[in-house]
Design an enzyme around this catalytic site. Structure first.
Site, PDB file in Angstrom:
ATOM      1  N   LYS A   1      73.744  23.484 -18.055  1.00 29.61           N
ATOM      2  CA  LYS A   1      74.043  24.011 -16.667  1.00 29.61           C
ATOM      3  C   LYS A   1      74.550  23.294 -15.886  1.00 29.61           C
ATOM      4  O   LYS A   1      74.173  22.058 -15.681  1.00 29.61           O
ATOM      5  CB  LYS A   1      72.728  24.668 -16.242  1.00 29.61           C
ATOM      6  CG  LYS A   1      72.550  25.534 -14.733  1.00 29.61           C
ATOM      7  CD  LYS A   1      71.483  26.299 -14.724  1.00 29.61           C
ATOM      8  CE  LYS A   1      71.672  27.299 -13.585  1.00 29.61           C
ATOM      9  NZ  LYS A   1      72.773  28.015 -13.526  1.00 29.61           N
TER      10      LYS A   1
ATOM     11  N   GLY B   1      71.585  16.115 -15.741  1.00 34.32           N
ATOM     12  CA  GLY B   1      71.960  15.751 -17.042  1.00 34.32           C
ATOM     13  C   GLY B   1      73.366  15.974 -17.219  1.00 34.32           C
ATOM     14  O   GLY B   1      74.072  15.215 -17.811  1.00 34.32           O
ATOM     15  N   CYS B   2      73.802  17.245 -16.775  1.00 33.22           N
ATOM     16  CA  CYS B   2      74.994  17.819 -17.265  1.00 33.22           C
ATOM     17  C   CYS B   2      76.038  17.054 -16.236  1.00 33.22           C
ATOM     18  O   CYS B   2      77.164  16.803 -16.611  1.00 33.22           O
ATOM     19  CB  CYS B   2      75.173  19.348 -16.815  1.00 33.22           C
ATOM     20  SG  CYS B   2      74.043  20.089 -18.019  1.00 33.22           S
ATOM     21  N   THR B   3      75.515  16.876 -15.008  1.00 31.89           N
ATOM     22  CA  THR B   3      76.365  16.044 -13.922  1.00 31.89           C
ATOM     23  C   THR B   3      76.631  14.756 -14.492  1.00 31.89           C
ATOM     24  O   THR B   3      77.709  14.204 -14.426  1.00 31.89           O
ATOM     25  CB  THR B   3      75.597  15.968 -12.503  1.00 31.89           C
ATOM     26  OG1 THR B   3      75.654  17.380 -12.036  1.00 31.89           O
ATOM     27  CG2 THR B   3      76.541  15.098 -11.618  1.00 31.89           C
TER      28      THR B   3
ATOM     29  N   ALA C   1      79.378  14.810 -17.614  1.00 32.30           N
ATOM     30  CA  ALA C   1      80.740  15.119 -17.295  1.00 32.30           C
ATOM     31  C   ALA C   1      81.266  14.065 -16.245  1.00 32.30           C
ATOM     32  O   ALA C   1      82.211  13.819 -16.704  1.00 32.30           O
ATOM     33  CB  ALA C   1      80.273  16.513 -16.128  1.00 32.30           C
TER      34      ALA C   1
END
Length: 149
Positions: free
Chosen positions: A38, A43-45, A48
């Site tokens: 998401k 974590g995704c930030t 990326a």
């Protein structure tokens, strides 16, 4: 789930700018396809931004990057702008691509079970053959995992 030695599945998806991205556009190029649960979550930030910060090194090694999640285009666009991501991210709301890669799986978190995207990265060579799968993604050091592969 896709395995090492498998071919890049054919797919088309809509990126953060509303443009169609076709897997055929990557023929003859090394490709990193990373799936994240998401946009705008910690974590995704971290993942990326780590890839963004090492983007030129990845390009120097010949890699094209493509991120995919089930977020809508608007969320992907906001995520891309907020963190100045230099690569395309696909909004796979219907999970067509996610299902082709086999990473929509049963997950467990805080004692509950649910279906979701398992954070996974696939590396493909110039012939579209999967050469590596990273399923234990270190979100803050993901570029190094790819470059070491």
């Amino acid at each position: 789930m896709l395995k090492v030695g498998d071919q890049l599945p054919e797919f088309k998806g809509i990126n953060q700018n509303g443009e169609t991205i076709d897997s055929k556009n990557f023929n003859g190029k090394k490709l990193v396809v990373f799936f994240y649960p998401k946009a705008n979550t910690p974590g995704c930030t971290a993942e990326a931004c780590n890839l963004r910060d090492h983007y030129s090194e990845l390009q120097d090694q010949g890699f094209q990057l493509l991120g995919i999640s089930a977020d809508p285009v608007k969320s992907q666009k906001n995520f891309s702008i907020k963190y100045e991501l230099p690569f395309d991210i696909i909004a796979d709301e219907n999970r067509d691509i996610i299902e082709k890669f086999g990473i929509w799986q049963l997950k467990k978190f805080m004692g509950r079970e649910f279906m979701g995207i398992v954070r996974t990265t696939f590396l493909f060579d110039e012939n579209g053959t999967c050469t590596q799968i990273i399923d234990k993604v270190k979100t803050k050091d993901h570029a190094a995992q790819i470059l070491e592969g």
